[in-house]
Design a protein around this motif. Structure first.
Motif, PDB file in Angstrom:
ATOM      1  N   LEU A  64      12.681  60.778  87.961  1.00  0.00           N
ATOM      2  CA  LEU A  64      12.473  60.589  86.518  1.00  0.00           C
ATOM      3  C   LEU A  64      12.995  61.765  85.685  1.00  0.00           C
ATOM      4  O   LEU A  64      12.970  61.708  84.465  1.00  0.00           O
ATOM      5  CB  LEU A  64      10.986  60.384  86.203  1.00  0.00           C
ATOM      6  N   PRO A 181       7.960  56.091  83.693  1.00  0.00           N
ATOM      7  CA  PRO A 181       9.205  55.327  83.858  1.00  0.00           C
ATOM      8  C   PRO A 181       9.850  55.011  82.499  1.00  0.00           C
ATOM      9  O   PRO A 181       9.155  54.878  81.497  1.00  0.00           O
ATOM     10  CB  PRO A 181       8.729  54.041  84.541  1.00  0.00           C
ATOM     11  N   ARG A 215      13.963  49.652  87.678  1.00  0.00           N
ATOM     12  CA  ARG A 215      12.524  49.913  87.669  1.00  0.00           C
ATOM     13  C   ARG A 215      12.141  51.212  86.976  1.00  0.00           C
ATOM     14  O   ARG A 215      11.277  51.952  87.463  1.00  0.00           O
ATOM     15  CB  ARG A 215      11.925  49.806  89.071  1.00  0.00           C
ATOM     16  N   GLY A 216      12.807  51.495  85.868  1.00  0.00           N
ATOM     17  CA  GLY A 216      12.404  52.627  85.043  1.00  0.00           C
ATOM     18  C   GLY A 216      12.888  53.979  85.522  1.00  0.00           C
ATOM     19  O   GLY A 216      12.519  54.999  84.962  1.00  0.00           O
ATOM     20  N   VAL A 217      13.726  54.003  86.571  1.00  0.00           N
ATOM     21  CA  VAL A 217      14.076  55.279  87.200  1.00  0.00           C
ATOM     22  C   VAL A 217      15.568  55.619  87.008  1.00  0.00           C
ATOM     23  O   VAL A 217      16.432  54.917  87.543  1.00  0.00           O
ATOM     24  CB  VAL A 217      13.750  55.248  88.715  1.00  0.00           C
ATOM     25  N   PHE A 301       5.675  50.389  90.180  1.00  0.00           N
ATOM     26  CA  PHE A 301       6.497  49.390  89.519  1.00  0.00           C
ATOM     27  C   PHE A 301       5.821  48.016  89.551  1.00  0.00           C
ATOM     28  O   PHE A 301       5.864  47.263  88.574  1.00  0.00           O
ATOM     29  CB  PHE A 301       7.876  49.333  90.183  1.00  0.00           C
TER      30      PHE A 301
END
Ligand code: ATP
Ligand code: MG
Length: 333
Positions: A64, A181, A215-217, A301
């Motif tokens: 992140l 995320p 997935r937000g990464v 996630f």
């Protein structure tokens, strides 16, 4: 494990490319606006007072941007950046070595701080609070202690496992920020920046698809981009378009919701228990994964997507998960 597309840690061959893609200053760092605004304020204030920045603890899932932020702090502070990790500082004397090399206002970055041996942690306390270390020389009647002064420095510590830090240690950090995320819109910006640096022609619609499935990464978004560039190249195209993105992600085993085979196995395992909570160890045994990996890599996630719930009695698949799995879920077992 290492070859898995969703492996959260940096892959071996990924480390040098990540350095190329790493934003150098706050201006290039996308998203996390509240954290960035806070850090900018603390930096400006510290610089105006000609003091080192307060010690900073950064937590959050792998990939992140914790290391990136630590480097940015040194860059913006105009200070040297020293990097080590919890397991690398095995003994108090290793810590003395690191601390005595610091110049005023330098940033000392200790990654995986939760793996710092507790005996070293105790030596770190006076260094953090009073910029000194006390070491004991000799044993028996000759035993004496020596005080070593340390330059006023900033410890920036990072961990993916905040819960493993002792509270005395945590309380010694003046600044504590947890990275969350990224929303897809931020990942689209990160992909645009990365594709510029890598010289990849990435269609806007393709970027949107990759962003939703990362997935937000940021690390995953960048990794997918590199794989898609490969897929495009071998098919004789220089452009990553929607078709390349869709097909490429499917080849990596990532479905339209960003789930990979392990996610689907976790959900299918829970779904088989028909609404009864399932313990983490049971899930781990059923799918052949480590409990830690499930908890740190997969569950955040799944929870965020509303597919899995953690209850005091165990994990539950939501009705949304059962819908998402459809018939394919049952066939996994
Ligand atoms: N906000 C961001 N803007 C642009 N790129 C980012 C951002 N956050 C992370 N990245 C990119 O994602 C990659 C991973 O980031 P980084 O190494 O800082 O993660 P990390 O949190 O330290 O991960 P780990 O827990 O594995 O050490 C880097 O290449 C970095 O350039
Ligand atoms: Mg890191």
């Amino acid at each position: 494990m290492a070859s898995r597309p969703l492996s959260p840690a940096a892959l071996e061959d990924e480390k040098s490319i990540e350095r190329t893609l790493r934003p150098a200053g706050f201006d290039e760092f996308v998203g996390q606006s509240r954290i960035v605004a806070n850090l900018r304020t603390y930096l400006d204030a510290a610089r105006a007072r000609r003091e080192p920045l307060d010690h900073v603890l950064l937590t959050g899932m792998p990939g992140l941007g914790k290391t990136t932020l630590a480097r940015i702090l040194a860059h913006e502070m105009g200070s040297n950046f020293h990097e080590t990790s919890g397991p690398a500082v095995e003994k108090p004397k290793d810590l003395v070595g690191v601390l005595s090399s610091l110049e005023p206002h330098d940033i000392l970055f200790i990654d995986e701080i939760h793996r710092l041996p507790s005996v070293v942690e105790e030596y770190l306390y006076p260094a953090m609070e009073e910029y000194r270390i006390e070491i004991f020389i000799d044993k028996g009647p000759d035993a004496r202690s020596v005080q070593i002064t340390v330059a006023p420095f900033t410890l920036v510590a990072a961990t993916t496992r905040e819960g493993l830090l002792t509270s005395p240690f945590r309380s010694r950090f003046g600044v504590f920020e947890k990275l969350e995320p990224y929303p897809p819109a931020d990942l689209v910006k990160i992909l645009a920046r990365s594709s510029g640096i890598l010289g990849v022609d990435l269609a806007a619609e393709a970027a949107a698809i990759v962003a939703v499935r990362a997935r937000g990464v940021p690390r995953l978004a960048n990794r997918f981009l590199r794989r898609l560039r490969d897929f495009a190249q071998v098919s004789g195209s220089s452009r990553v378009d929607v078709k390349t993105a869709e097909e490429g992600l499917a080849r990596l085993g990532i479905d339209a919701q960003g789930l990979d085979a392990v996610d689907r196995k976790i959900l299918a395992c829970l779904a088989r228990h028909d609404g009864q909570p399932v313990g983490l160890s049971t899930v781990a045994a059923a799918i052949g994964e480590e409990e830690d990996t499930i908890e740190e890599v997969y569950e955040p996630f799944l929870i965020q997507s509303g597919l899995l719930e953690r209850t005091p009695r165990g994990r539950l698949a939501t009705s949304k998960a059962r819908e998402a799995l459809g018939d394919s879920g049952k066939s996994l077992f």
